[in-house]
Motif scaffolding. Structure first.
Motif, PDB file in Angstrom:
ATOM      1  N   LEU A   1       0.857  -1.222  -0.041  1.00 26.29           N
ATOM      2  CA  LEU A   1      -0.033   0.031  -0.009  1.00 26.29           C
ATOM      3  C   LEU A   1       0.720   1.326  -0.118  1.00 26.29           C
ATOM      4  CD1 LEU A   1      -2.815  -1.091   2.575  1.00 26.29           C
ATOM      5  CD2 LEU A   1      -3.133  -0.874  -0.037  1.00 26.29           C
ATOM      6  N   SER A   2       2.086   1.273  -0.134  1.00 29.54           N
ATOM      7  CA  SER A   2       2.936   2.276  -0.031  1.00 29.54           C
ATOM      8  C   SER A   2       3.329   2.797  -1.485  1.00 29.54           C
ATOM      9  CB  SER A   2       4.353   1.989   0.668  1.00 29.54           C
ATOM     10  OG  SER A   2       5.118   1.224  -0.504  1.00 29.54           O
ATOM     11  N   PRO A   3       3.701   4.006  -1.539  1.00 26.71           N
ATOM     12  CA  PRO A   3       4.074   4.405  -3.061  1.00 26.71           C
ATOM     13  C   PRO A   3       5.148   3.723  -3.674  1.00 26.71           C
ATOM     14  CG  PRO A   3       4.204   6.433  -1.413  1.00 26.71           C
ATOM     15  CD  PRO A   3       3.860   5.075  -0.589  1.00 26.71           C
ATOM     16  N   LEU A   4       5.874   2.888  -2.927  1.00 27.21           N
ATOM     17  CA  LEU A   4       7.175   2.116  -3.524  1.00 27.21           C
ATOM     18  C   LEU A   4       6.553   0.762  -4.360  1.00 27.21           C
ATOM     19  CD1 LEU A   4       9.397   1.580  -0.161  1.00 27.21           C
ATOM     20  CD2 LEU A   4       9.580   3.095  -2.105  1.00 27.21           C
ATOM     21  N   ALA A   5       5.283   0.515  -4.157  1.00 28.25           N
ATOM     22  CA  ALA A   5       4.849  -0.546  -4.971  1.00 28.25           C
ATOM     23  C   ALA A   5       4.175   0.015  -6.601  1.00 28.25           C
ATOM     24  CB  ALA A   5       3.459  -1.138  -4.346  1.00 28.25           C
ATOM     25  N   PHE A   6       4.458   1.353  -6.544  1.00 31.22           N
ATOM     26  CA  PHE A   6       3.738   1.854  -8.141  1.00 31.22           C
ATOM     27  C   PHE A   6       5.082   2.223  -8.638  1.00 31.22           C
ATOM     28  CE2 PHE A   6       0.079   1.816  -5.247  1.00 31.22           C
ATOM     29  CZ  PHE A   6      -0.988   1.584  -6.364  1.00 31.22           C
ATOM     30  N   PRO A   7       4.736   2.518 -10.217  1.00 29.67           N
ATOM     31  CA  PRO A   7       5.939   3.002 -10.889  1.00 29.67           C
ATOM     32  C   PRO A   7       6.157   4.277 -10.567  1.00 29.67           C
ATOM     33  CG  PRO A   7       4.318   1.810 -12.236  1.00 29.67           C
ATOM     34  CD  PRO A   7       3.863   1.908 -10.761  1.00 29.67           C
ATOM     35  N   ARG A   8       7.249   5.138 -10.878  1.00 18.94           N
ATOM     36  CA  ARG A   8       7.834   6.268 -10.533  1.00 18.94           C
ATOM     37  C   ARG A   8       6.590   7.256 -11.031  1.00 18.94           C
ATOM     38  NH1 ARG A   8      10.394  10.473 -13.360  1.00 18.94           N
ATOM     39  NH2 ARG A   8      10.782   9.252 -15.362  1.00 18.94           N
ATOM     40  N   PRO A   9       6.088   8.149 -10.037  1.00 23.01           N
ATOM     41  CA  PRO A   9       5.094   9.042 -10.586  1.00 23.01           C
ATOM     42  C   PRO A   9       5.714  10.164 -11.205  1.00 23.01           C
ATOM     43  CG  PRO A   9       5.681   9.287  -8.191  1.00 23.01           C
ATOM     44  CD  PRO A   9       6.409   8.176  -8.540  1.00 23.01           C
ATOM     45  N   PHE A  10       4.914  10.492 -12.304  1.00 20.03           N
ATOM     46  CA  PHE A  10       5.192  11.870 -13.000  1.00 20.03           C
ATOM     47  C   PHE A  10       4.411  12.996 -12.454  1.00 20.03           C
ATOM     48  CE2 PHE A  10       6.558   8.321 -15.775  1.00 20.03           C
ATOM     49  CZ  PHE A  10       7.703   8.938 -16.571  1.00 20.03           C
ATOM     50  N   ASP A  11       4.645  14.208 -12.974  1.00 19.91           N
ATOM     51  CA  ASP A  11       3.720  15.432 -12.594  1.00 19.91           C
ATOM     52  C   ASP A  11       2.573  15.269 -13.617  1.00 19.91           C
ATOM     53  OD1 ASP A  11       5.269  16.339 -10.672  1.00 19.91           O
ATOM     54  OD2 ASP A  11       6.478  17.439 -11.797  1.00 19.91           O
ATOM     55  N   ALA A  12       1.461  15.860 -13.563  1.00 19.00           N
ATOM     56  CA  ALA A  12       0.232  15.603 -14.542  1.00 19.00           C
ATOM     57  C   ALA A  12       0.654  16.472 -15.712  1.00 19.00           C
ATOM     58  CB  ALA A  12      -0.903  16.402 -13.704  1.00 19.00           C
ATOM     59  N   GLY A  13       1.351  17.605 -15.859  1.00 20.13           N
ATOM     60  CA  GLY A  13       1.563  17.988 -17.275  1.00 20.13           C
ATOM     61  C   GLY A  13       2.635  17.401 -17.943  1.00 20.13           C
ATOM     62  N   GLU A  14       3.584  16.745 -17.176  1.00 20.19           N
ATOM     63  CA  GLU A  14       4.798  15.822 -18.018  1.00 20.19           C
ATOM     64  C   GLU A  14       3.791  14.532 -18.477  1.00 20.19           C
ATOM     65  OE1 GLU A  14       8.385  14.536 -19.232  1.00 20.19           O
ATOM     66  OE2 GLU A  14       7.626  16.469 -18.688  1.00 20.19           O
ATOM     67  N   ALA A  15       3.057  14.030 -17.792  1.00 19.82           N
ATOM     68  CA  ALA A  15       2.485  12.697 -17.932  1.00 19.82           C
ATOM     69  C   ALA A  15       1.283  12.769 -19.343  1.00 19.82           C
ATOM     70  CB  ALA A  15       1.706  12.093 -16.807  1.00 19.82           C
ATOM     71  N   ARG A  16       0.784  14.068 -19.257  1.00 17.73           N
ATOM     72  CA  ARG A  16      -0.046  14.449 -20.382  1.00 17.73           C
ATOM     73  C   ARG A  16       0.688  14.593 -21.688  1.00 17.73           C
ATOM     74  NH1 ARG A  16      -3.257  17.465 -16.473  1.00 17.73           N
ATOM     75  NH2 ARG A  16      -1.992  19.188 -17.120  1.00 17.73           N
ATOM     76  N   ARG A  17       1.914  15.566 -21.231  1.00 19.33           N
ATOM     77  CA  ARG A  17       2.599  15.884 -22.750  1.00 19.33           C
ATOM     78  C   ARG A  17       3.090  14.368 -23.366  1.00 19.33           C
ATOM     79  NH1 ARG A  17       7.625  15.861 -24.015  1.00 19.33           N
ATOM     80  NH2 ARG A  17       8.530  15.472 -22.017  1.00 19.33           N
ATOM     81  N   ARG A  18       3.715  13.423 -22.481  1.00 14.69           N
ATOM     82  CA  ARG A  18       4.370  12.256 -22.586  1.00 14.69           C
ATOM     83  C   ARG A  18       3.218  11.280 -23.326  1.00 14.69           C
ATOM     84  NH1 ARG A  18       9.353   9.752 -19.304  1.00 14.69           N
ATOM     85  NH2 ARG A  18      10.456  11.922 -19.189  1.00 14.69           N
ATOM     86  N   SER A  19       2.080  11.338 -22.860  1.00 12.83           N
ATOM     87  CA  SER A  19       0.944  10.618 -23.452  1.00 12.83           C
ATOM     88  C   SER A  19       0.558  11.073 -24.826  1.00 12.83           C
ATOM     89  CB  SER A  19      -0.210  10.551 -22.389  1.00 12.83           C
ATOM     90  OG  SER A  19      -1.239   9.774 -22.897  1.00 12.83           O
ATOM     91  N   ALA A  20       0.620  12.420 -25.014  1.00 12.70           N
ATOM     92  CA  ALA A  20       0.207  12.821 -26.413  1.00 12.70           C
ATOM     93  C   ALA A  20       1.255  12.742 -27.217  1.00 12.70           C
ATOM     94  CB  ALA A  20       0.083  14.599 -26.215  1.00 12.70           C
ATOM     95  N   ALA A  21       2.276  12.323 -27.000  1.00 14.58           N
ATOM     96  CA  ALA A  21       3.349  12.029 -27.827  1.00 14.58           C
ATOM     97  C   ALA A  21       3.406  10.583 -28.028  1.00 14.58           C
ATOM     98  CB  ALA A  21       4.839  12.381 -27.292  1.00 14.58           C
TER      99      ALA A  21
END
Length: 190
Positions: free
Chosen positions: A45-65
């Motif tokens: 249940l900790s953040p360690l179990a998830f992949p490295r988080p991105f900032d929302a703006g960076e995630a949207r930019r990369r997802s669009a690409a």
């Protein structure tokens, strides 16, 4: 301690307290088992179990690409954990945004859900899905693995053959392969 670590910390503290109580009774083996179980629950249940988080703006930019999914989540959410576990290795190919860490991500989720911070919220090709089944979130992420396999074959044919063993088999004439299920086209089952 930030709120991301509150649930894992409480689980670990509870595990230590129960284990200490077991030790005072003289039960060493159950104490170790309880401590290990609570520590593993805290880790899941900790953040360690998830992949490295991105900032929302960076995630949207990369997802669009590149067309990958953006997953808004928060630590301690059992539905986020269910999605993460069901996606398995494919989860690393999505962009994960921790809404407790990124105010812009929390605002994006509130805009999508009408004011609530309901997670997981998955955005696929600009279309939001609130608490989707894992199959919906995995679809575009899995589709992105095929071009990477082709690029790898071009660079290293021997390694590409080894990776191709794990890829779905191409359809033969008269057959349709969809989602790992082969359907015979034109009658006559073989």
């Amino acid at each position: 301690m930030s709120r991301r670590w509150k649930v894992p910390g409480l689980l670990l503290a509870l595990g230590v307290a129960i284990a200490a109580w077991q030790v005072t009774k003289g039960d060493l083996v159950p104490a170790v088992v309880v401590l290990v179980v609570y520590a593993l629950l805290g880790l899941l249940l900790s953040p360690l179990a998830f992949p490295r988080p991105f900032d929302a703006g960076e995630a949207r930019r990369r997802s669009a690409a590149d067309g990958r999914a953006v997953v808004y989540w928060r630590p301690g959410c059992r539905y986020c954990m269910r999605l993460r576990l069901r996606l398995g290795r494919a989860a690393r190919r999505a962009y994960w945004v921790d809404i407790w860490r990124d105010p812009e991500g929390a605002a994006a989720v509130r805009a999508i859900t009408g004011g609530d911070e309901t997670v997981p919220t998955v955005v696929l090709a600009g279309e939001p899905h609130v608490n989707p089944p894992p199959e919906v979130a995995a679809r575009p992420v899995a589709l992105r693995a095929r071009p990477a396999l082709r690029r790898h074959r071009a660079v290293c044919p021997a390694a590409g053959r080894a990776l191709a063993r794990h890829a779905p088999a191409p359809a033969r004439p008269g057959r349709s392969v969809r989602g790992g299920v082969t359907t015979v086209i034109g009658g006559g089952a073989t």
